[in-house]
Design an enzyme around this catalytic site. Structure first.
Site, PDB file in Angstrom:
ATOM      1  N   GLY A  66       0.816  -1.208   0.000  1.00 54.03           N
ATOM      2  CA  GLY A  66       0.000   0.000   0.000  1.00 54.03           C
ATOM      3  C   GLY A  66       0.848   1.256   0.000  1.00 54.03           C
ATOM      4  O   GLY A  66       2.062   1.190   0.208  1.00 54.03           O
ATOM      5  N   PRO A  68       2.576   4.904   1.001  1.00 55.47           N
ATOM      6  CA  PRO A  68       3.283   5.271   2.223  1.00 55.47           C
ATOM      7  C   PRO A  68       2.354   5.939   3.243  1.00 55.47           C
ATOM      8  O   PRO A  68       1.382   6.587   2.858  1.00 55.47           O
ATOM      9  CB  PRO A  68       4.348   6.269   1.748  1.00 55.47           C
ATOM     10  CG  PRO A  68       4.202   6.426   0.291  1.00 55.47           C
ATOM     11  CD  PRO A  68       3.081   5.585  -0.185  1.00 55.47           C
ATOM     12  N   GLY A  69       2.681   5.732   4.501  1.00 58.06           N
ATOM     13  CA  GLY A  69       1.991   6.463   5.553  1.00 58.06           C
ATOM     14  C   GLY A  69       0.621   5.945   5.935  1.00 58.06           C
ATOM     15  O   GLY A  69      -0.108   6.608   6.644  1.00 58.06           O
ATOM     16  N   LYS A  72       1.507   0.538   7.465  1.00 56.49           N
ATOM     17  CA  LYS A  72       2.096  -0.791   7.293  1.00 56.49           C
ATOM     18  C   LYS A  72       3.046  -1.107   8.451  1.00 56.49           C
ATOM     19  O   LYS A  72       2.947  -2.152   9.082  1.00 56.49           O
ATOM     20  CB  LYS A  72       2.837  -0.878   5.948  1.00 56.49           C
ATOM     21  CG  LYS A  72       1.909  -0.694   4.756  1.00 56.49           C
ATOM     22  CD  LYS A  72       2.615  -0.887   3.433  1.00 56.49           C
ATOM     23  CE  LYS A  72       3.640   0.187   3.126  1.00 56.49           C
ATOM     24  NZ  LYS A  72       3.057   1.546   2.978  1.00 56.49           N
ATOM     25  N   THR A  73       3.946  -0.158   8.720  1.00 58.50           N
ATOM     26  CA  THR A  73       4.890  -0.367   9.815  1.00 58.50           C
ATOM     27  C   THR A  73       4.138  -0.451  11.141  1.00 58.50           C
ATOM     28  O   THR A  73       4.424  -1.307  11.982  1.00 58.50           O
ATOM     29  CB  THR A  73       5.891   0.802   9.874  1.00 58.50           C
ATOM     30  OG1 THR A  73       6.434   0.989   8.575  1.00 58.50           O
ATOM     31  CG2 THR A  73       6.994   0.525  10.862  1.00 58.50           C
ATOM     32  N   GLU A 297     -13.909  36.688  -2.248  1.00 60.65           N
ATOM     33  CA  GLU A 297     -14.007  35.449  -1.479  1.00 60.65           C
ATOM     34  C   GLU A 297     -15.321  35.402  -0.703  1.00 60.65           C
ATOM     35  O   GLU A 297     -15.992  34.380  -0.637  1.00 60.65           O
ATOM     36  CB  GLU A 297     -12.819  35.299  -0.514  1.00 60.65           C
ATOM     37  CG  GLU A 297     -11.441  35.308  -1.155  1.00 60.65           C
ATOM     38  CD  GLU A 297     -11.140  34.110  -2.051  1.00 60.65           C
ATOM     39  OE1 GLU A 297     -12.060  33.679  -2.797  1.00 60.65           O
ATOM     40  OE2 GLU A 297     -10.005  33.613  -2.032  1.00 60.65           O
ATOM     41  N   HIS A 305     -23.990  30.155   1.150  1.00 54.62           N
ATOM     42  CA  HIS A 305     -24.854  30.174   2.340  1.00 54.62           C
ATOM     43  C   HIS A 305     -26.287  30.579   1.990  1.00 54.62           C
ATOM     44  O   HIS A 305     -27.245  29.984   2.476  1.00 54.62           O
ATOM     45  CB  HIS A 305     -24.282  31.134   3.387  1.00 54.62           C
ATOM     46  CG  HIS A 305     -23.184  30.517   4.180  1.00 54.62           C
ATOM     47  ND1 HIS A 305     -23.278  30.232   5.511  1.00 54.62           N
ATOM     48  CD2 HIS A 305     -21.962  30.094   3.805  1.00 54.62           C
ATOM     49  CE1 HIS A 305     -22.165  29.673   5.927  1.00 54.62           C
ATOM     50  NE2 HIS A 305     -21.333  29.583   4.905  1.00 54.62           N
TER      51      HIS A 305
HETATM   52  P1  ADP Z   1       3.814   3.060   6.327  1.00 50.96           P
HETATM   53  O1  ADP Z   1       4.654   2.020   6.974  1.00 50.96           O
HETATM   54  O2  ADP Z   1       2.588   2.510   5.664  1.00 50.96           O
HETATM   55  O3  ADP Z   1       4.564   3.984   5.414  1.00 50.96           O
HETATM   56  P2  ADP Z   1       3.614   4.010   9.002  1.00 50.96           P
HETATM   57  O4  ADP Z   1       3.047   2.831   9.687  1.00 50.96           O
HETATM   58  O5  ADP Z   1       5.078   4.220   9.145  1.00 50.96           O
HETATM   59  O6  ADP Z   1       3.235   4.006   7.469  1.00 50.96           O
HETATM   60  O7  ADP Z   1       2.836   5.310   9.501  1.00 50.96           O
HETATM   61  C1  ADP Z   1       3.495   6.417  10.083  1.00 50.96           C
HETATM   62  C2  ADP Z   1       2.702   6.974  11.254  1.00 50.96           C
HETATM   63  O8  ADP Z   1       1.455   7.489  10.803  1.00 50.96           O
HETATM   64  C3  ADP Z   1       2.325   5.926  12.265  1.00 50.96           C
HETATM   65  O9  ADP Z   1       3.354   5.766  13.205  1.00 50.96           O
HETATM   66  C4  ADP Z   1       1.069   6.496  12.887  1.00 50.96           C
HETATM   67  O10 ADP Z   1       1.384   7.486  13.838  1.00 50.96           O
HETATM   68  C5  ADP Z   1       0.412   7.169  11.716  1.00 50.96           C
HETATM   69  N1  ADP Z   1      -0.529   6.248  11.045  1.00 50.96           N
HETATM   70  C6  ADP Z   1      -0.420   5.784   9.784  1.00 50.96           C
HETATM   71  N2  ADP Z   1      -1.446   4.972   9.488  1.00 50.96           N
HETATM   72  C7  ADP Z   1      -2.226   4.906  10.582  1.00 50.96           C
HETATM   73  C8  ADP Z   1      -3.431   4.204  10.902  1.00 50.96           C
HETATM   74  N3  ADP Z   1      -4.029   3.411  10.005  1.00 50.96           N
HETATM   75  N4  ADP Z   1      -3.959   4.366  12.135  1.00 50.96           N
HETATM   76  C9  ADP Z   1      -3.360   5.176  13.032  1.00 50.96           C
HETATM   77  N5  ADP Z   1      -2.231   5.857  12.795  1.00 50.96           N
HETATM   78  C10 ADP Z   1      -1.650   5.731  11.591  1.00 50.96           C
END
Ligand code: ADP
Length: 507
Positions: A66, A68-69, A72-73, A297, A305
């Protein structure tokens, strides 16, 4: 010997001494299905012998796939954390060295240590760095360094495959790896018996985003008055990492402003910082520019509104306006997104209302400055004409129009971005704003009717804003003096300055 005393072969992964990452599944949100599937690994790690006794084979390797972010980790750590076992983490790039044999030695070392401390979890992040498709017959290149590096990577990958195949002897170790480029991986790695589970870790939807925000909000001091659902709804495409960053940024803003806890305006400020950038110093607009900016704006915002109020229009309401220059923009209007379904089945009235919203910028200028209009509202006008043309042609929502013969050439070029389940970026992303080539031959009929439609909608908007000129003027004044205004404040002004309020009330 230069290298004496340095042991390159040791992997840098060090499990925490207490053997736990401290991360739990409750720290993860928005990827419920993946978590559900991964529960089984925890059960296994907690009691590998039981699985053996019954004869259930644990998965060999699990590939988390998937962008990044998205966690996964985090979820890999949670598996180790839930099971209370050591977690060995390394990045794929850490195995890629030019020195011959170092990468494969690190792999051996990593697996050896994980086995000694089993049950345990091995996690290799960005495995694509180490496991890209092998070249097969080694291609000779004149670049010796390149050759050496490629060969070294292939040796490392082979070592990884050997370790994975010999896994039966190392029972009690779960191997997880993550990638966002599965297409780059060597096919050998994806064969059964190596990664037998591939789990997708997708970006969170609106509900997931809300849950993630709640998790991160619970780690800081956030005021109860902050409505997190605004952000989950308004930030489509944001990953968990970005949402976590948002809460951190808001905490920093709160500290800077001397707040006891994070309040709504801190969150708004943090969103602006992360999207358009921090306040830009040195390009303060003069009073004249600020007035124009605030007028256009506010015209757009107040039109939305009013349409919602008096015509029950299904258009986005304005959450807030800021005329603080940030990054590349001089001002921002933030609209509250509707639910996704509303975008998927947008109907003619809704689109015509949106057309009016775009035109509100110029109409407000006309109400306040008469015919002395400016370029400030020109971008909104461009959006309006484009939308009108689409209503007439591609969507054909006005009196159905037969477009004779071949579809016009520009039609083929227009990439029609259909409704999407999750929207990335700004509010109007679902209209593809790519301009058709300049030399397109737009039917005279289309041109005439576009103009007619825009003019008609403009006149309506102008008439509406004229009736509410007192509220408009008041709101512009407030915006200029505060630099920011919220949707509630706009509503409050509309309540207190009903249509046809004599202008003298304001003076
Ligand atoms: P990836 O390994 O997919 O690149 P990470 O697991 O390193 O992403 O995510 C980085 C940080 O972002 C995590 O330590 C957490 O704080 C936040 N985060 C990312 N995904 C989630 C999630 N699904 N739920 C809660 N926090 C998340």
């Amino acid at each position: 010997d230069l290298w004496q005393g340095i042991d390159f072969s040791r992997s840098k992964a060090e499990a925490r001494v207490d053997g736990s990452t401290g991360v739990k599944f409750s720290d993860v949100a928005g990827i419920d299905e993946a978590v559900e599937e991964l529960q089984e690994l925890v059960r296994y790690l907690k009691n590998p012998e039981l699985f053996d006794k019954i004869g259930i084979k644990p998965p060999h390797g699990v590939l988390l796939e998937g962008p990044p972010g998205c966690g996964k980790t985090l979820v890999a750590k949670a598996i180790a954390g839930e099971a209370g076992v050591p977690f060995y983490q390394m990045a794929g790039s850490e195995f890629v060295e030019v020195l011959v044999g170092v990468g494969s030695a690190r792999i051996r070392d990593l697996f050896k240590r994980a086995k000694v401390n089993k049950p345990s979890v091995i996690f290799i992040d960005e495995i694509d760095a180490l496991a890209t498709r092998r070249q097969g017959i080694f291609k000779e290149s004149t670049d010796l360094l390149y050759n050496a590096a490629t060969q070294e990577r292939e040796t490392t990958l082979n070592q990884l495959l050997i370790e994975l195949d010999g896994f039966d002897t190392g029972k009690g170790v779960i191997f997880l790896a993550a990638t966002n480029r599965r297409d780059l991986l060597d096919p050998a790695l994806l064969r059964p018996g190596r990664f037998d589970r591939k789990i997708k870790i997708c970006p969170p939807g609106a509900k997931g985003r809300l849950d993630i925000l709640k998790i991160h909000a619970s780690k800081v001091k956030m005021s109860d008055s902050v409505d997190l659902s605004i952000y989950s709804q308004n930030l489509p495409g944001w990953s968990g990492a970005k949402l976590a960053q948002l809460v951190q940024e808001a905490a920093l803003v709160a500290v800077r402003k001397g707040h006891e806890s994070i309040v709504q305006s801190d969150m708004d400020d943090a969103v602006d910082r992360l999207t358009v950038g921090p306040r830009r110093i040195g390009i303060e607009l003069g009073h004249h520019g600020q007035c124009r900016r605030a007028t256009t704006e506010m015209g757009v915002a107040i039109t939305s509104h009013l349409l919602r109020r008096y015509e029950s229009a299904k258009v986005e309401c304005c959450d807030r306006i800021s005329i603080i220059p940030r990054g590349q923009t001089l001002s921002q209007v933030v609209f509250r997104r509707l639910d996704d379904e509303s975008y998927m089945f947008e109907r003619r009235p809704q689109l015509l209302h949106r057309l009016q919203v775009f035109l509100g910028g110029r109409a407000a200028e006309e109400v306040i400055y008469g015919r002395d209009t400016s370029k400030a509202s020109v971008n909104y006008l461009a959006d309006a004409s484009w939308l009108a043309r689409k209503i007439l042609t591609i969507w054909n929502l006005e009196n159905p129009m037969v477009i004779h013969g071949e579809p016009p050439p520009w039609r083929k070029k227009v990439k029609f971005v259909g409704p999407r389940l999750d929207f990335e970026g700004s509010l109007y992303d679902d209209y593809d704003l790519t301009e058709p080539p300049l030399n397109f031959k737009l039917d005279d009929e289309v041109a005439r009717r576009t103009e007619e439609l825009v003019r008609d909608m403009y006149d309506r908007t102008l008439a509406m804003l004229q009736r509410h000129h007192a509220a408009l003027l008041k709101a512009v004044k407030v915006l200029i003096s505060q630099e920011e205004i919220s949707g509630e404040e706009i509503d409050f002004i509309l309540d207190n300055y009903p249509p046809e309020t004599p202008i003298s009330v304001l003076l």
